[in-house]
Design a protein around this motif. Sequence first.
Motif: not given
Ligand code: NAD
Length: 304
Positions: A140-142, A165-168, A196-199, A219-221, A238-242, A279-281
Amino acid sequence: QTRVLDGKRIAEQIQNEIKEEICKWVDRGHRKPCLKAILVGDDPASKTYVGKKMIASESVGVDSEAIRLPSSISEDDLIEKIKQLNSDDSVDGILVQLPLPEHVSERNVCNAVDPHKDVDGFHVTNVGRLTLNMDSFIPCTALAVIELIKRSQIETFGKNVVVCGRSKNVGLPISLILHSDARNECPGMEATVVLCHRHTPPEQLEIYAKTADIIISATGVVGLIKPHMVKPGACVIDVGITRVKTPEGKTKLVGDVEFEGVRKVAGAITPVPGGVGPITVAMLMSNTFKAARNLAATKATEQQ
Ligand code: NAD
């Protein structure tokens, strides 16, 4: 003039459209679509997310139920519960709210959901089908990011996109849809994607980001995307939520992007909260209705 993309308004629009379609569906003699959400344990964020999903269901005309299970539940018992829902003809969509307790394998649990009812798109079959650009349930987020881009008329054809962020469940499926061919069964968006990802070294991320027409950060960063990294006029999603504590001791939600600075450079930007989240919901409702339509069609064929 920077456009602040209003996710709440877009989500409302999508939900109104789905509500209308479900109304017509029910008028044609079908039962309402039915969604079951499994919530294991009592993680406060998970409870909030499931609550939002229940409220959205109610507002679009989806029958829904949150099934609460204790965090001590064994993997076998959880999978048994999922199997019951799989074989229940009155259930169209099943989701298991993540994260799960450590003693339970998320992969085994996601793979236990019938792929035809897998409205989160986490089953290995749906992941594989998406990878092959076939019709599938897309996470749903994608879907939310794609819908946001389309409804905001952001051009992707031949454009440069950076996904952080490369999460599955989030970063990877966003990249898969953006980079692929529009002529596929699951139409792609024809962009050039850098994932891009954490490395990824920060100085390298900066170089990629500066060339991007669209930056998507998941990323949540907090503060990962800064104003000097953004090409003037680019679209920043911006998808991140912290969750952070304010000086007053309250909790507030922040994204990955330095919003105030970046909005001065970007052409379009999403806020947090009120951007991709709502929008995800809405896209979960869309997936649930899709599951209901598919299952009804399969049943009709079987009865012929
Ligand atoms: P995750 O922890 O599984 O993945 C985080 C990703 O960020 C990893 O692939 C990691 O390699 C990458 N990352 C970490 N540090 C980085 C850096 N410095 N530079 C580049 N990439 C970096 O988290 P997730 O489940 O993929 O969720 C990511 C974020 O999205 C979280 O903040 C989460 O809360 C948010 N989220 C939002 C929604 C939404 O509906 N808006 C839905 C799901 C997740």
